[in-house]
Design an enzyme around this catalytic site. Structure first.
Site, PDB file in Angstrom:
ATOM      1  N   TYR A 111      -1.333  -9.512   9.362  1.00 58.56           N
ATOM      2  CA  TYR A 111      -1.908 -10.710   8.743  1.00 58.56           C
ATOM      3  C   TYR A 111      -2.624 -11.630   9.733  1.00 58.56           C
ATOM      4  O   TYR A 111      -3.470 -12.416   9.340  1.00 58.56           O
ATOM      5  CB  TYR A 111      -0.824 -11.491   7.995  1.00 58.56           C
ATOM      6  CG  TYR A 111      -0.242 -10.693   6.853  1.00 58.56           C
ATOM      7  CD1 TYR A 111      -0.959 -10.511   5.679  1.00 58.56           C
ATOM      8  CD2 TYR A 111       1.005 -10.098   6.959  1.00 58.56           C
ATOM      9  CE1 TYR A 111      -0.440  -9.766   4.631  1.00 58.56           C
ATOM     10  CE2 TYR A 111       1.527  -9.350   5.916  1.00 58.56           C
ATOM     11  CZ  TYR A 111       0.800  -9.186   4.757  1.00 58.56           C
ATOM     12  OH  TYR A 111       1.308  -8.443   3.729  1.00 58.56           O
ATOM     13  N   VAL A 145       0.877  -1.171   0.000  1.00 53.08           N
ATOM     14  CA  VAL A 145       0.000   0.000   0.000  1.00 53.08           C
ATOM     15  C   VAL A 145       0.911   1.216   0.000  1.00 53.08           C
ATOM     16  O   VAL A 145       1.822   1.314   0.836  1.00 53.08           O
ATOM     17  CB  VAL A 145      -0.939   0.032   1.226  1.00 53.08           C
ATOM     18  CG1 VAL A 145      -1.769   1.316   1.223  1.00 53.08           C
ATOM     19  CG2 VAL A 145      -1.848  -1.182   1.243  1.00 53.08           C
TER      20      VAL A 145
END
Length: 173
Positions: free
Chosen positions: A148, A107
């Site tokens: 995650y 990102v």
């Protein structure tokens, strides 16, 4: 570090449900100028490379990026409509049946912290799980492993250790 996705039945059914709720909806993202793309059509590789470099990846040869993307089973990127540039990206490769590895989750730092990484991962995971692929691994920098974990990934499940081939140059005597 290798992290494998051990997806629980509850999480799997949430991803596989056609009415599953994402942490942020497509409509909400679109209202803020973010558009999901699932093909390389319209993806400017120089702009993608700039995002890679901005997050600390080495600059890559655009021809090699193109070749890698042509051999990618599933990809998702987010285009910011005001600039028409990619601001988030992730892809997966694998055998198309049992196994997949997620690569290159990025990102743009200017857009971090607003949910784009999670949005990309949720949709990529949903795509893989809907195809019946449930052994999903990824490589991650240790500093972002915590990102995650809420998505169902664990480091070294059941004592499984990943290994990576490394060609280190031997010192000459």
């Amino acid at each position: 570090m290798l992290a494998r996705g051990v997806i629980s039945a509850t999480l799997r059914s949430a991803f596989q449900s056609p009415t599953s709720k994402y942490s942020i909806s497509d409509v909400d993202l679109e209202s803020r100028g973010f558009l999901f793309r699932r093909t390389i059509s319209g993806l400017n590789l120089d702009h993608l490379n700039s995002v890679f470099v901005a997050v600390g990846f080495p600059r890559r040869d655009p021809e090699k990026i193109k070749l890698a993307l042509e051999h990618t089973d599933s990809l998702l990127w987010v285009e910011y409509s005001k600039t028409q540039k990619p601001v988030a990206f992730a892809r997966a490769t694998g055998d198309g049946v049992f196994n997949a590895i997620i690569w290159d989750v990025v990102v743009d730092p200017s857009f971090q912290g607003i949910g784009l990484g999670k949005a990309v991962m949720e949709r990529l995971m949903e795509d893989l799980l809907q195809r019946g692929i449930c052994n999903i691994a990824l490589y991650s920098e240790p500093r972002v492993l915590g990102f995650y974990r809420p998505l169902g990934f664990v480091a070294d499940p059941d004592g499984i250790r990943g290994m990576v081939y490394s060609r280190k140059q031997r010192k000459k005597k």
